[in-house]
Design an enzyme around this catalytic site. Sequence first.
Site, mmCIF file in Angstrom:
data_model
loop_
_atom_site.group_PDB
_atom_site.id
_atom_site.type_symbol
_atom_site.label_atom_id
_atom_site.label_comp_id
_atom_site.label_asym_id
_atom_site.label_seq_id
_atom_site.Cartn_x
_atom_site.Cartn_y
_atom_site.Cartn_z
ATOM 1 C CG ASN A 182 -3.200 8.719 2.810
ATOM 2 O OD1 ASN A 182 -3.194 7.643 2.202
ATOM 3 N ND2 ASN A 182 -3.187 8.774 4.132
ATOM 4 C CE LYS A 183 -2.084 4.332 2.021
ATOM 5 N NZ LYS A 183 -3.072 3.297 2.142
ATOM 6 C CB THR A 184 2.911 7.132 -3.934
ATOM 7 O OG1 THR A 184 2.615 5.783 -4.338
ATOM 8 C CG2 THR A 184 3.696 7.123 -2.633
ATOM 9 C CE1 TYR A 214 -9.011 6.459 2.085
ATOM 10 C CE2 TYR A 214 -6.904 7.244 2.948
ATOM 11 C CZ TYR A 214 -8.291 7.205 3.003
ATOM 12 O OH TYR A 214 -8.948 7.925 3.964
ATOM 13 C CB ALA A 250 -0.946 -0.001 1.201
#
Length: 388
Positions: A189-191, A187, A162
């Site tokens: 806030n992911k990269t 999601y 994740a």
Amino acid sequence: MTDTPPPFLPFARPDIGDAEIAAVTETLRSGWVTTGPKARTFEQAFTDYLGGNGLQSIAVNSATAGLHLALEALGIGPGDEVIAPTLTFTATVEVVRYLGADPVLVDVDPVTLNIDPEAIRAAITPATRAIMPVHYGGLACDMDAILAIAREHGLKVVEDAAHALPTTWQGRLVGQLDSDVTVFSFYANKTITTGEGGMAVTRDPKLAERMRVMRLHGMSRDAFDRFTSKTPAWYYEVVAPGFKYNLTDTAAALGLVQLQRLPQFLQRREHLAARYHAQLAGLPLVLPACAPTGDVHAWHLYVIRLAPDACMGRDALIQALSDRGIGTSVHYVPLHRHPYWRDRYGLAPEQFPQADAAYQAMLSLPLFTAMQDSDQDRVIAALREVLG
Ligand SMILES: *Cc1c(COP(=O)(O)O)cnc(C)c1O
């Protein structure tokens, strides 16, 4: 006249530009909004990004869904044990419970905060079936050690990646390693983000097929296949009680643009992490471990820990930063401290000395691609002011 205070700096914020908005708009106008051509193109682009090599990518509506599908396809069920780190998000192991199996939580390495291979070894029982490493913050776990333990004991490996796009281990991208399935999250806030979404990646055609079928109600053909193929569109067969885990085309359209921007995103994250490293060096802090020379840290998170000689505790530091308009977070309240996991498995902090000590000293600083150097300067100045 008083100066207006600077706007609140969040801990994370998605970086969505005009190209993403145009791509989503085009999809909305196309008449096909659920899983269809964009989702397929996104899967292919993701496979290509990872370097192909027999990989298959299965787009899903969250990493949690992908982890569930992976364990289901591997046949994990009641009576089985799955080893995972305590310092992770609950999603990593809730999926083990979905299948009636039991997670066995273990401690982490005090330097990398990744799962400790020796702790994995010590936790193996005759019921152990799988290991779920989590590449904490975007730094790869010691995959050589983990894969060697798995081979030695006949265990499956499902990587919770994740945080790990794009992370490398010994020059190879996570997703291309020799585990059974690797699962990425998109999601917010992911990269890269699709709002909500994820990707399961495997080189095993049987696992890929099972995950595809279970992703959409256990149906032998999805709606797009039925829409485009020459055999009658109305006919399909249900072969298992599947789930509703497919990624929409609107989300995939967003993901396709984000994936193209990933190299620039990484550059920006590396730049910000290097600046934190250089500018925070003299303070009573333990800075996050870097990747070994030649490897890539995805820098999803920048997690600092207060040194024992710091003049304040973690909670007070979070408050002091908040008072200065700076958002932070904590990754994570370890699973052994959450009532469900603690009570169901009788867990105590003493069983996880490294993760527990890290938790009590840690906070995650703002790090996102749309953050300006001047935003970061505020964080650095605030830390110097309150800790210096
Ligand atoms: C975000 C995250 C997940 C879950 O991802 P979703 O796409 O929100 O389901 C799982 N594991 C870890 C370590 C995460 O950070």
